[in-house]
Design a protein around this motif. Sequence first.
Motif, PDB file in Angstrom:
ATOM      1  N   VAL A   1       0.860  -1.180   0.000  1.00  0.00           N
ATOM      2  CA  VAL A   1       0.000   0.000   0.000  1.00  0.00           C
ATOM      3  C   VAL A   1       0.895   1.229   0.000  1.00  0.00           C
ATOM      4  O   VAL A   1       1.819   1.338   0.820  1.00  0.00           O
ATOM      5  CB  VAL A   1      -0.934   0.031   1.231  1.00  0.00           C
ATOM      6  CG1 VAL A   1      -1.790   1.301   1.196  1.00  0.00           C
ATOM      7  CG2 VAL A   1      -1.833  -1.204   1.254  1.00  0.00           C
ATOM      8  N   ILE A   2       0.654   2.142  -0.923  1.00  0.00           N
ATOM      9  CA  ILE A   2       1.358   3.418  -0.989  1.00  0.00           C
ATOM     10  C   ILE A   2       0.320   4.534  -0.921  1.00  0.00           C
ATOM     11  O   ILE A   2      -0.885   4.269  -0.997  1.00  0.00           O
ATOM     12  CB  ILE A   2       2.203   3.544  -2.279  1.00  0.00           C
ATOM     13  CG1 ILE A   2       1.293   3.449  -3.519  1.00  0.00           C
ATOM     14  CG2 ILE A   2       3.275   2.464  -2.334  1.00  0.00           C
ATOM     15  CD1 ILE A   2       2.016   3.669  -4.841  1.00  0.00           C
ATOM     16  N   ASP A   3       0.767   5.759  -0.771  1.00  0.00           N
ATOM     17  CA  ASP A   3      -0.191   6.863  -0.818  1.00  0.00           C
ATOM     18  C   ASP A   3      -0.031   7.612  -2.138  1.00  0.00           C
ATOM     19  O   ASP A   3       0.837   7.286  -2.963  1.00  0.00           O
ATOM     20  CB  ASP A   3      -0.055   7.790   0.393  1.00  0.00           C
ATOM     21  CG  ASP A   3       1.347   8.374   0.539  1.00  0.00           C
ATOM     22  OD1 ASP A   3       1.993   8.637  -0.493  1.00  0.00           O
ATOM     23  OD2 ASP A   3       1.788   8.575   1.680  1.00  0.00           O
ATOM     24  N   GLU A   4      -0.880   8.594  -2.352  1.00  0.00           N
ATOM     25  CA  GLU A   4      -0.901   9.284  -3.646  1.00  0.00           C
ATOM     26  C   GLU A   4       0.398  10.047  -3.906  1.00  0.00           C
ATOM     27  O   GLU A   4       0.833  10.166  -5.046  1.00  0.00           O
ATOM     28  CB  GLU A   4      -2.100  10.225  -3.701  1.00  0.00           C
ATOM     29  CG  GLU A   4      -3.434   9.473  -3.728  1.00  0.00           C
ATOM     30  CD  GLU A   4      -4.618  10.409  -3.814  1.00  0.00           C
ATOM     31  OE1 GLU A   4      -4.438  11.640  -3.648  1.00  0.00           O
ATOM     32  OE2 GLU A   4      -5.733   9.913  -4.055  1.00  0.00           O
ATOM     33  N   ARG A   5       1.024  10.524  -2.843  1.00  0.00           N
ATOM     34  CA  ARG A   5       2.300  11.228  -3.009  1.00  0.00           C
ATOM     35  C   ARG A   5       3.376  10.280  -3.514  1.00  0.00           C
ATOM     36  O   ARG A   5       4.173  10.628  -4.391  1.00  0.00           O
ATOM     37  CB  ARG A   5       2.710  11.844  -1.677  1.00  0.00           C
ATOM     38  CG  ARG A   5       4.036  12.552  -1.670  1.00  0.00           C
ATOM     39  CD  ARG A   5       4.337  13.049  -0.272  1.00  0.00           C
ATOM     40  NE  ARG A   5       4.244  11.972   0.707  1.00  0.00           N
ATOM     41  CZ  ARG A   5       4.255  12.173   2.020  1.00  0.00           C
ATOM     42  NH1 ARG A   5       4.328  13.386   2.505  1.00  0.00           N
ATOM     43  NH2 ARG A   5       4.183  11.143   2.854  1.00  0.00           N
ATOM     44  N   VAL A   6       3.383   9.058  -2.969  1.00  0.00           N
ATOM     45  CA  VAL A   6       4.346   8.058  -3.421  1.00  0.00           C
ATOM     46  C   VAL A   6       4.060   7.667  -4.860  1.00  0.00           C
ATOM     47  O   VAL A   6       4.983   7.481  -5.670  1.00  0.00           O
ATOM     48  CB  VAL A   6       4.304   6.822  -2.501  1.00  0.00           C
ATOM     49  CG1 VAL A   6       5.141   5.692  -3.092  1.00  0.00           C
ATOM     50  CG2 VAL A   6       4.798   7.174  -1.114  1.00  0.00           C
ATOM     51  N   LEU A   7       2.790   7.545  -5.208  1.00  0.00           N
ATOM     52  CA  LEU A   7       2.432   7.209  -6.583  1.00  0.00           C
ATOM     53  C   LEU A   7       2.961   8.261  -7.551  1.00  0.00           C
ATOM     54  O   LEU A   7       3.566   7.932  -8.576  1.00  0.00           O
ATOM     55  CB  LEU A   7       0.912   7.106  -6.709  1.00  0.00           C
ATOM     56  CG  LEU A   7       0.372   6.903  -8.128  1.00  0.00           C
ATOM     57  CD1 LEU A   7       0.887   5.602  -8.732  1.00  0.00           C
ATOM     58  CD2 LEU A   7      -1.156   6.933  -8.126  1.00  0.00           C
ATOM     59  N   GLU A   8       2.779   9.524  -7.203  1.00  0.00           N
ATOM     60  CA  GLU A   8       3.246  10.592  -8.088  1.00  0.00           C
ATOM     61  C   GLU A   8       4.761  10.557  -8.246  1.00  0.00           C
ATOM     62  O   GLU A   8       5.287  10.668  -9.365  1.00  0.00           O
ATOM     63  CB  GLU A   8       2.811  11.948  -7.518  1.00  0.00           C
ATOM     64  CG  GLU A   8       3.269  13.135  -8.353  1.00  0.00           C
ATOM     65  CD  GLU A   8       2.830  14.458  -7.759  1.00  0.00           C
ATOM     66  OE1 GLU A   8       3.198  15.506  -8.328  1.00  0.00           O
ATOM     67  OE2 GLU A   8       2.134  14.454  -6.723  1.00  0.00           O
TER      68      GLU A   8
END
Length: 289
Positions: A172-179
Amino acid sequence: MPSEDAHEDVRYLAGSPGRIAILRAIREEPLRPAAITRRVESTRTTVQRVLAGFRERRWVVERDATYRLTATGERVCDAYENLLDATARAREFAPFAANAEPIATELPSAAFEHGSLTVASAQDPLAPVDRLIDRFEETESAAVRSVSPIVSRTFNEAAMELLGRETSIQLVIDERVLETSTESFPEAFKRALDRCDVSVRVHPDPLPVGLFTDREGPRTCLMAYDDQNTPRALFECTDESVHEWALGWFDRVQDRSRPLEDVVDDGSDPTGRDGMDADADIGDESDVA
């Protein structure tokens, strides 16, 4: 609420390390003042003065010139020892707890009783990262659970090592990590999309800590980061209650997340590589961590 007299008794006992040392000595066995003096390496005058203070508070009684603890003295000694232990553990775990709120408050009490910590220092700022990579390398589990609030080439490479050992990863990652992943690590991002042994979900909110554990357990690793997302402390514990908590927390985080494929399908190619060869040279990457 404790009375002022109780506060005064606590202040009295905490006022000198020699006082608790004398109380401990008498707890071990009834002693005469001369024996106490030798045991705690103090002067006879000091020991006599402390014993008088203990008698005043009914923590000790004297029989035949020998001092022994009363039932209340036993309780006071035990409670003070517990306070010292709790304070020592609080000091030890402060680098983790200060950077892992609110997760630190949710952990079972066994975490701070049985866990261990690897802390970043000026001499070894990457100590927590190196320790976690060691745990990656030692893992023989077939089903890893992980939460990551940062992007790191080091962690990406360690994850690929795990997958090479026929280990599946739920991440699980967050949206900041995805970007950041799509911009700085497009190859690793594409591999995550293509592999069937990696399940990635995206959480809508910033994740408070990193997690590394597996379904079988029992080892749980939690990484605490500062405000700049720099790893500050790695917490490890093999207690079953902590492992159960970790799996439950992972499930809650996962339930609030969306599959990476769905996030990708919502918009254009998040790698920004439409029409580009997936194997094209992307240059040198550096750790975001």
